[in-house]
Design an enzyme around this catalytic site. Sequence first.
Site, short mmCIF file in Angstrom:
data_model
loop_
_atom_site.label_atom_id
_atom_site.label_comp_id
_atom_site.label_asym_id
_atom_site.label_seq_id
_atom_site.Cartn_x
_atom_site.Cartn_y
_atom_site.Cartn_z
N PHE A 235 -30.57 -0.76 33.65
CA PHE A 235 -31.44 -1.26 34.73
C PHE A 235 -31.97 -0.07 35.52
O PHE A 235 -31.20 0.76 35.99
CB PHE A 235 -30.68 -2.21 35.66
CG PHE A 235 -31.59 -2.78 36.73
CD1 PHE A 235 -32.50 -3.78 36.42
CD2 PHE A 235 -31.57 -2.28 38.02
CE1 PHE A 235 -33.37 -4.29 37.38
CE2 PHE A 235 -32.44 -2.79 39.00
CZ PHE A 235 -33.35 -3.79 38.67
N ASP B 164 -29.95 8.41 36.18
CA ASP B 164 -30.17 7.44 37.24
C ASP B 164 -28.82 7.18 37.92
O ASP B 164 -27.98 6.45 37.39
CB ASP B 164 -30.76 6.17 36.64
CG ASP B 164 -30.93 5.05 37.67
OD1 ASP B 164 -30.33 5.13 38.75
OD2 ASP B 164 -31.65 4.08 37.37
N LYS C 242 -29.90 3.65 47.31
CA LYS C 242 -28.81 2.79 47.77
C LYS C 242 -27.98 3.40 48.90
O LYS C 242 -28.38 3.36 50.04
CB LYS C 242 -27.96 2.37 46.57
CG LYS C 242 -28.69 1.37 45.65
CD LYS C 242 -27.75 0.70 44.71
CE LYS C 242 -28.42 -0.23 43.72
NZ LYS C 242 -28.58 -1.59 44.18
C1 LIG Z 1 -29.10 2.03 38.32
C2 LIG Z 1 -30.19 1.47 39.16
N1 LIG Z 1 -31.42 2.01 39.10
C3 LIG Z 1 -32.44 1.55 39.86
C4 LIG Z 1 -32.26 0.51 40.72
C5 LIG Z 1 -33.43 0.02 41.54
O1 LIG Z 1 -33.24 0.34 42.86
P1 LIG Z 1 -34.09 -0.43 44.00
O2 LIG Z 1 -33.67 -1.85 43.97
O3 LIG Z 1 -33.73 0.29 45.28
O4 LIG Z 1 -35.53 -0.26 43.65
C6 LIG Z 1 -31.00 -0.09 40.82
C7 LIG Z 1 -30.79 -1.25 41.71
O5 LIG Z 1 -29.92 -2.06 41.52
C8 LIG Z 1 -29.95 0.40 40.02
O6 LIG Z 1 -28.72 -0.13 40.07
#
Ligand SMILES: Cc1ncc(COP(=O)(O)O)c(C=O)c1O
Length: 383
Positions: free
Chosen positions: A123, A209, A238
């Site tokens: 994700f 990520d 986050k």
């Molecule tokens: C690993 C990862 N990347 C990207 C995101 C996306 O972040 P945002 O919701 O702040 O756009 C998330 C959100 O859950 C995530 O867990």
Amino acid sequence: MNAYARLPVSFVRGEGALLWDANGKQYIDALGGIAVTFLGHCHPTISQTISLQANTLLHTSNLFHISAQAKLGEEFCRIASMDKVFFGNSGAEANEAAIKISRLYARTKNVEQPVVITMNNSFHGRTMATLSATGNEAIKSGFEPLLSDFIHVDFNDLDALKALQDNANVVAVMLEPIQGEGGVIVPDPDYLSGVREICDANNWLMILDEIQTGMGRTGDWFAHQASDVKPDVLTSAKALGNGIPIGACAARGKAADLISPGVHGTTFGGNPFSSQVALSVIDVIESEQLLEKSKELGQQLKKQLQQNLGTLDKVIDIRGRGLMLGIELDKAYPGLAQTFLDHGLVVNITGAGKVIRLLPSVVTTEKQIKTITETIYSVIEHV
Ligand SMILES: Cc1ncc(COP(=O)(O)O)c(C=O)c1O
């Protein structure tokens, strides 16, 4: 818009690891706003910084120098061992910046149709580029045509990466060090170093990520720091603002100098307010030695879960690192998150409805850790 299937509860107040709903009912928050409130709710130092900065300066724009952003840039690069950083407002934006860096990198290699390898079950966000990168068909469905330049392979499978070494269009590999939304999937200990080696051998950028795994969640500033692997590009968001929106895309070496004025930007990113709060978050984690605490508390919780839930047939696996834990069940149990709420515990169910995901804050007390374990036991036993 009707974007969310919400649970029928509204929290009106929080303190430490506790939340209260509009009826005055108290909950233990073992979700932390999905890995955001690592320092708990209303941490006194963070609240004080917010209040001070709100009364000093919120926003000026990136047309001007922002001293708090510059300081945060230094601090972020220090804790992440990166050279340069760009600040946005969310995880998806941080990943967008990373994907744009991979395109600029491709230009330096004269690759005209650049491809980024990403993982099945991953994700990376909900914008068009990040959802194209995401390895989950349910999230992509309905948004075609997607960016076609992502190839998905299985996570934790180095051979799948090696099989793409002859593809001259590949410029980068992008992955989570521990898959979060996918169900708290921890790869083999040598997987990240294997990815690094393959990237080095092929001149591919390694993009990590760490939006969910970073900022102390797994017991290090960033999960990859448990090994000696260094990515070329690292994204964070986050917990970086503990609830104030901020995201970061950091880079080092050849990846760090690709962004130049006019190439990328955002109005809000790294404004005095969010930068000052993120500086305060880093300071609190460091001065209160919360990386060690995250590791210890996480080990304690995992051990208790293993000891208590190990006897339940419905529990297939208990895994994770630091304060990022997953309990895999034998099947999806509809309504499980609501049942936990009824018992005064906030958790999230992910991994196709089969994994109870725990992302508690580092200020959770030992007594609350025990209550979390006991509540999970009794809910699973009776579900
Ligand atoms: C690993 C990862 N990347 C990207 C995101 C996306 O972040 P945002 O919701 O702040 O756009 C998330 C959100 O859950 C995530 O867990």
